[in-house]
Write a protein that holds these residues in place. Structure first.
Motif, PDB file in Angstrom:
ATOM      1  N   ALA A   1     -25.335 -61.649  66.402  1.00 46.17           N
ATOM      2  CA  ALA A   1     -25.869 -61.983  67.728  1.00 46.17           C
ATOM      3  C   ALA A   1     -25.269 -63.267  68.290  1.00 46.17           C
ATOM      4  O   ALA A   1     -25.716 -63.758  69.323  1.00 46.17           O
ATOM      5  N   GLY A   2     -24.251 -63.805  67.610  1.00 50.66           N
ATOM      6  CA  GLY A   2     -23.708 -65.097  68.006  1.00 50.66           C
ATOM      7  C   GLY A   2     -23.123 -65.146  69.396  1.00 50.66           C
ATOM      8  O   GLY A   2     -23.050 -66.212  70.005  1.00 50.66           O
ATOM      9  N   GLY A   3     -22.729 -64.005  69.919  1.00 51.92           N
ATOM     10  CA  GLY A   3     -22.162 -63.983  71.262  1.00 51.92           C
ATOM     11  C   GLY A   3     -23.146 -64.349  72.347  1.00 51.92           C
ATOM     12  O   GLY A   3     -22.744 -64.658  73.477  1.00 51.92           O
ATOM     13  N   TYR A   4     -24.444 -64.316  72.035  1.00 45.17           N
ATOM     14  CA  TYR A   4     -25.445 -64.691  73.035  1.00 45.17           C
ATOM     15  C   TYR A   4     -25.566 -66.201  73.205  1.00 45.17           C
ATOM     16  O   TYR A   4     -26.200 -66.662  74.167  1.00 45.17           O
TER      17      TYR A   4
ATOM     18  N   GLY B   1     -21.491 -74.230  77.415  1.00 40.82           N
ATOM     19  CA  GLY B   1     -21.974 -75.227  78.347  1.00 40.82           C
ATOM     20  C   GLY B   1     -22.975 -76.149  77.673  1.00 40.82           C
ATOM     21  O   GLY B   1     -23.356 -75.964  76.519  1.00 40.82           O
ATOM     22  N   TYR B   2     -23.428 -77.149  78.438  1.00 44.13           N
ATOM     23  CA  TYR B   2     -24.419 -78.089  77.919  1.00 44.13           C
ATOM     24  C   TYR B   2     -25.542 -78.237  78.936  1.00 44.13           C
ATOM     25  O   TYR B   2     -25.312 -78.568  80.101  1.00 44.13           O
TER      26      TYR B   2
ATOM     27  N   THR C   1     -25.495 -68.018  90.371  1.00 44.41           N
ATOM     28  CA  THR C   1     -25.138 -69.252  89.674  1.00 44.41           C
ATOM     29  C   THR C   1     -25.410 -69.129  88.179  1.00 44.41           C
ATOM     30  O   THR C   1     -24.571 -69.490  87.347  1.00 44.41           O
ATOM     31  N   ALA C   2     -26.578 -68.609  87.829  1.00 41.46           N
ATOM     32  CA  ALA C   2     -26.922 -68.446  86.414  1.00 41.46           C
ATOM     33  C   ALA C   2     -26.010 -67.434  85.736  1.00 41.46           C
ATOM     34  O   ALA C   2     -25.578 -67.626  84.594  1.00 41.46           O
ATOM     35  N   THR C   3     -25.705 -66.348  86.437  1.00 45.24           N
ATOM     36  CA  THR C   3     -24.842 -65.312  85.860  1.00 45.24           C
ATOM     37  C   THR C   3     -23.470 -65.870  85.531  1.00 45.24           C
ATOM     38  O   THR C   3     -22.902 -65.592  84.466  1.00 45.24           O
ATOM     39  N   THR C   4     -22.934 -66.694  86.419  1.00 44.74           N
ATOM     40  CA  THR C   4     -21.616 -67.277  86.187  1.00 44.74           C
ATOM     41  C   THR C   4     -21.660 -68.325  85.087  1.00 44.74           C
ATOM     42  O   THR C   4     -20.829 -68.318  84.168  1.00 44.74           O
ATOM     43  N   PHE C   5     -22.624 -69.241  85.150  1.00 47.45           N
ATOM     44  CA  PHE C   5     -22.679 -70.331  84.183  1.00 47.45           C
ATOM     45  C   PHE C   5     -22.910 -69.809  82.772  1.00 47.45           C
ATOM     46  O   PHE C   5     -22.253 -70.255  81.814  1.00 47.45           O
TER      47      PHE C   5
ATOM     48  N   ARG D   1     -22.559 -66.638  81.798  1.00 51.55           N
ATOM     49  CA  ARG D   1     -21.748 -65.437  81.561  1.00 51.55           C
ATOM     50  C   ARG D   1     -22.646 -64.250  81.204  1.00 51.55           C
ATOM     51  O   ARG D   1     -22.445 -63.554  80.201  1.00 51.55           O
ATOM     52  N   LEU D   2     -23.616 -64.010  82.060  1.00 49.47           N
ATOM     53  CA  LEU D   2     -24.562 -62.932  81.824  1.00 49.47           C
ATOM     54  C   LEU D   2     -23.950 -61.586  82.185  1.00 49.47           C
ATOM     55  O   LEU D   2     -23.186 -61.478  83.146  1.00 49.47           O
ATOM     56  N   THR D   3     -24.318 -60.574  81.436  1.00 48.01           N
ATOM     57  CA  THR D   3     -23.986 -59.213  81.823  1.00 48.01           C
ATOM     58  C   THR D   3     -24.818 -58.858  83.043  1.00 48.01           C
ATOM     59  O   THR D   3     -26.031 -59.042  83.034  1.00 48.01           O
TER      60      THR D   3
END
Length: 300
Positions: free
Chosen positions: A109-112, A147-148, A281-285, A287-289
């Motif tokens: 699950a590390g990709g999350y 990100g941080y 904004t959240a999807t980009t930051f 990287r949400l599907t």
């Protein structure tokens, strides 16, 4: 075209007190939320739409300084289609920070794992974010494409500004708008520092956690609006993201009341601007599907 039905909650928490204690909940003021909260409970709580949109995806955020908690959150994201990303914790001061991050990311699950956070608000050192060991750790975060999340109080905004100056390549998001002192109605210093931080293009800001900075019992939309106006002016909609800070938001009205407030604050914004704040904004930051392509994400 942007999905007019999607809604991303970019900041919420879960915890199971039978699995892992949350010492911060021992404060008397936290009595109302001193119990277990699951992702399923969020589904049940988040019934109020914003701009006609209902919750489709979330970002779950760490609560305590615990790598095991981060592993639990990653496993939860892997099993629950509502959760699209995890903001975890790792010891930024550790010489082994790179190895720890690599280990977290290497699991099934590390990709999350999309970002890291530390409770800087609890650090007494006024230069904590500028410590050489912390900067080394943050560089390791950025080198891994993470990100941080910057969790600070308003008096610590100068630290965040210096961080943005020194590490311009590190994607940053300011949690809870830097916790403006809404209840005290003393926004001038916060606004000055917030605008200085917003001049750094790699910084995003969460429209979250504001109602718990207001009077928990008496706040109204009019108490939140001056902060919203500053955020919209300083960052623009393309750098703002909606977050609930649930279940902490239950201390001051809960998910649905905050959603209704955001709905009202968005009045006058264009469809494109609304999409940016609620999804883009959240999807980009993080990287949400996109929610429509992640099977099972829609709650209703």
């Amino acid at each position: 075209m942007p999905d007019a039905q999607a809604l991303v909650d970019a900041h919420h928490h879960v915890w199971d007190l039978e699995v892992r204690p949350q010492p911060w909940l021992d404060e008397p003021a936290h009595d109302p939320i001193r119990r277990t909260f699951s992702a399923h409970a969020l589904r049940s709580a988040a019934t109020r739409p914003i701009a006609g949109r209902r919750l489709t995806s979330t970002v779950v955020v760490q609560c305590i300084a615990s790598v095991p908690e981060t592993r639990d959150l990653l496993a939860l994201a892997d099993s629950d289609p509502l959760i699209g990303a995890v903001v975890g914790w790792a010891d930024l001061t550790s010489p082994a920070i790179g190895d720890v991050l690599d280990d977290l990311r290497s699991g099934n699950a590390g990709g999350y794992l999309r970002a890291v956070r530390h409770l800087v608000q609890a650090e007494s050192d006024p230069h904590w974010l500028q410590r050489p060991d912390v900067e080394r750790g943050l560089r390791a975060v950025g080198e891994r494409g993470l990100g941080y999340d910057v969790l600070i109080g308003p008096h610590q905004l100068p630290q965040a500004i210096r961080l943005a100056q020194r590490l311009p390549e590190l994607p940053l998001v300011l949690d809870h708008a830097g916790k403006p002192p809404i209840a005290r109605r003393e926004l001038a210093d916060w606004e000055q520092q917030l605008r200085a931080l917003a001049r750094h293009s790699q910084v995003r800001c969460k429209v979250s956690g504001l109602i718990t900075e207001a009077d928990h019992e008496k706040w109204t939309v009019d108490d939140i609006r001056p902060v919203w106006d500053v955020l919209l002016s300083a960052f623009g909609p393309d750098r703002l993201m909606f977050g609930s800070d649930w279940p902490v938001a239950n201390l001051a009205g809960g998910w649905n009341r905050w959603a209704a407030t955001v709905d009202e604050l968005l009045t006058g914004c264009s469809a494109t601007e609304i999409h940016a704040v609620l999804v883009g904004t959240a999807t980009t930051f993080y990287r949400l599907t996109p929610a429509p392509t992640k099977e099972g994400t829609e709650c209703f």
